[in-house]
Design a protein around this motif. Sequence first.
Motif, mmCIF file in Angstrom:
data_model
loop_
_atom_site.group_PDB
_atom_site.id
_atom_site.type_symbol
_atom_site.label_atom_id
_atom_site.label_comp_id
_atom_site.label_asym_id
_atom_site.label_seq_id
_atom_site.Cartn_x
_atom_site.Cartn_y
_atom_site.Cartn_z
ATOM 1 N N ASP A 55 3.898 0.758 13.429
ATOM 2 C CA ASP A 55 4.625 1.840 12.660
ATOM 3 C C ASP A 55 4.070 2.240 11.456
ATOM 4 N N ARG A 56 4.617 3.319 11.032
ATOM 5 C CA ARG A 56 4.170 3.860 9.647
ATOM 6 C C ARG A 56 4.571 2.709 8.619
ATOM 7 N N ARG A 57 5.692 2.330 8.788
ATOM 8 C CA ARG A 57 6.119 1.149 7.676
ATOM 9 C C ARG A 57 4.883 -0.055 7.606
ATOM 10 N N ASP A 58 4.878 -0.364 8.732
ATOM 11 C CA ASP A 58 3.598 -1.389 8.958
ATOM 12 C C ASP A 58 2.111 -0.821 8.127
ATOM 13 N N LEU A 59 1.964 0.192 8.512
ATOM 14 C CA LEU A 59 0.651 0.755 7.780
ATOM 15 C C LEU A 59 0.629 0.890 6.265
ATOM 16 N N ILE A 60 2.006 1.199 5.649
ATOM 17 C CA ILE A 60 1.985 1.535 4.544
ATOM 18 C C ILE A 60 1.968 0.367 3.613
ATOM 19 N N VAL A 61 2.947 -0.840 4.195
ATOM 20 C CA VAL A 61 2.743 -2.296 3.525
ATOM 21 C C VAL A 61 1.217 -2.461 3.503
ATOM 22 N N SER A 62 0.254 -2.391 4.665
ATOM 23 C CA SER A 62 -0.822 -3.057 4.732
ATOM 24 C C SER A 62 -1.874 -2.173 3.677
ATOM 25 N N LEU A 63 -1.723 -0.811 3.626
ATOM 26 C CA LEU A 63 -2.320 -0.231 2.622
ATOM 27 C C LEU A 63 -2.228 -0.431 1.228
ATOM 28 N N HIS A 64 -0.761 -0.818 0.912
ATOM 29 C CA HIS A 64 -0.755 -1.221 -0.246
ATOM 30 C C HIS A 64 -1.349 -2.601 -0.543
ATOM 31 N N SER A 171 5.095 -5.570 -4.051
ATOM 32 C CA SER A 171 5.491 -5.754 -2.637
ATOM 33 C C SER A 171 7.113 -5.641 -2.551
ATOM 34 N N ASP A 172 7.762 -6.209 -3.522
ATOM 35 C CA ASP A 172 9.324 -6.372 -3.639
ATOM 36 C C ASP A 172 9.858 -5.125 -3.772
ATOM 37 N N LEU A 178 11.610 0.996 1.135
ATOM 38 C CA LEU A 178 11.648 1.212 2.432
ATOM 39 C C LEU A 178 12.998 0.847 3.064
ATOM 40 N N ASP A 179 13.581 -0.046 2.589
ATOM 41 C CA ASP A 179 14.945 -0.510 3.480
ATOM 42 C C ASP A 179 16.080 0.395 2.928
ATOM 43 N N GLY A 180 15.965 0.981 1.700
ATOM 44 C CA GLY A 180 17.037 1.732 1.200
ATOM 45 C C GLY A 180 18.111 0.787 0.169
ATOM 46 N N PHE A 181 19.065 1.493 -0.251
ATOM 47 C CA PHE A 181 19.820 0.965 -1.443
ATOM 48 C C PHE A 181 21.180 1.167 -1.046
ATOM 49 N N GLU A 182 21.869 -0.119 -1.342
ATOM 50 C CA GLU A 182 23.502 0.229 -1.097
ATOM 51 C C GLU A 182 24.227 1.372 -1.900
ATOM 52 N N ASP A 183 23.963 1.403 -3.028
ATOM 53 C CA ASP A 183 24.451 2.468 -4.059
ATOM 54 C C ASP A 183 23.568 2.964 -5.011
ATOM 55 N N MET A 184 23.918 3.999 -5.785
ATOM 56 C CA MET A 184 23.016 4.416 -7.056
ATOM 57 C C MET A 184 22.911 3.457 -8.093
ATOM 58 N N ASP A 189 18.945 -0.101 -10.811
ATOM 59 C CA ASP A 189 18.419 -1.645 -10.909
ATOM 60 C C ASP A 189 16.850 -1.420 -10.639
ATOM 61 N N TRP A 190 16.709 -0.802 -9.547
ATOM 62 C CA TRP A 190 15.316 -0.785 -8.830
ATOM 63 C C TRP A 190 14.643 0.012 -9.715
ATOM 64 N N LEU A 191 15.115 1.210 -10.307
ATOM 65 C CA LEU A 191 14.235 1.947 -11.443
ATOM 66 C C LEU A 191 13.814 1.145 -12.728
ATOM 67 N N SER A 192 15.146 0.323 -13.068
ATOM 68 C CA SER A 192 14.661 -0.504 -14.213
ATOM 69 C C SER A 192 13.450 -1.617 -14.018
#
Length: 254
Positions: A55-64, A171-172, A178-184, A189-192
């Motif tokens: 799927d596209r997720r699999d492709l994105i991870v491999s291209l990275h 990768s993390d 890709l998994d999304g986040f619980e809240d803002m 925290d991801w942006l940091s």
Amino acid sequence: MASGSGQSSLDGLLDGVRERETNAGTDVSITPALDKLNEDQRQWLQRWTIEGYTDRRDLIVSLHQMQFWSLGRVPDGWFVEVCSRPVPLSILITSPNRREWREDPVDQHTAEQERRLWAAKYIRPAFRAAYRTLRKNAQQYTNKSERVEDASETQYFAMRPALDDLYQKQSDLLLSLLDGFEDMAAVDDWLSRLDNGTLGELHMVEPDFDWKIHDSTVAQRVLTVDAEKYERERERGPRRICSLVQPGGRSLGR
């Protein structure tokens, strides 16, 4: 041009290589970083050409991953192209999911031929450029006690812990997006953590990246709502974010 003895300079070079291989043994590498990089590149190309992606997720991870083994030598525009357009996706995705991108995709044999052509035009030249870059400062081990017996089993990318560490961090970050986040708060925290994985180069892609997320309720829904349509939208984001390995990869590759 041939020398007076009838042997060319290339013949002499090859004789020297054969002599070193005989003395060292075929399982021992005197240039392990180059051998490791070449082996990883070959294995990646096997997956790209023969297997394709589920799927596209699999492709994105491999291209990275590929961006690291090419030290960022694949053009950004190509990376975005193959992750976005229906025809490339239907050729690269080999599972039944390929019909999600094109109702009547080409047959699997033709798709494999196309993947081989793209490898020849874009990926292998990028891998070759990465090899040349690494070759300039790769250490040769002429001492038998220092030689690596099987470079392909070495843990790190091109035997470079710093490059491998950057790959793990990115990768993390990629999988979290890709998994999304619980809240803002989780988004913040991801942006940091982004600077740690992109070497502070996010401004080269989008200077107002953080602000645009907080200024858009749509972007916030895409990042925090667990729904299929938003999963597809999140897959669009890494096309640009993951290309940041280029400035990082190049600096580490020199």
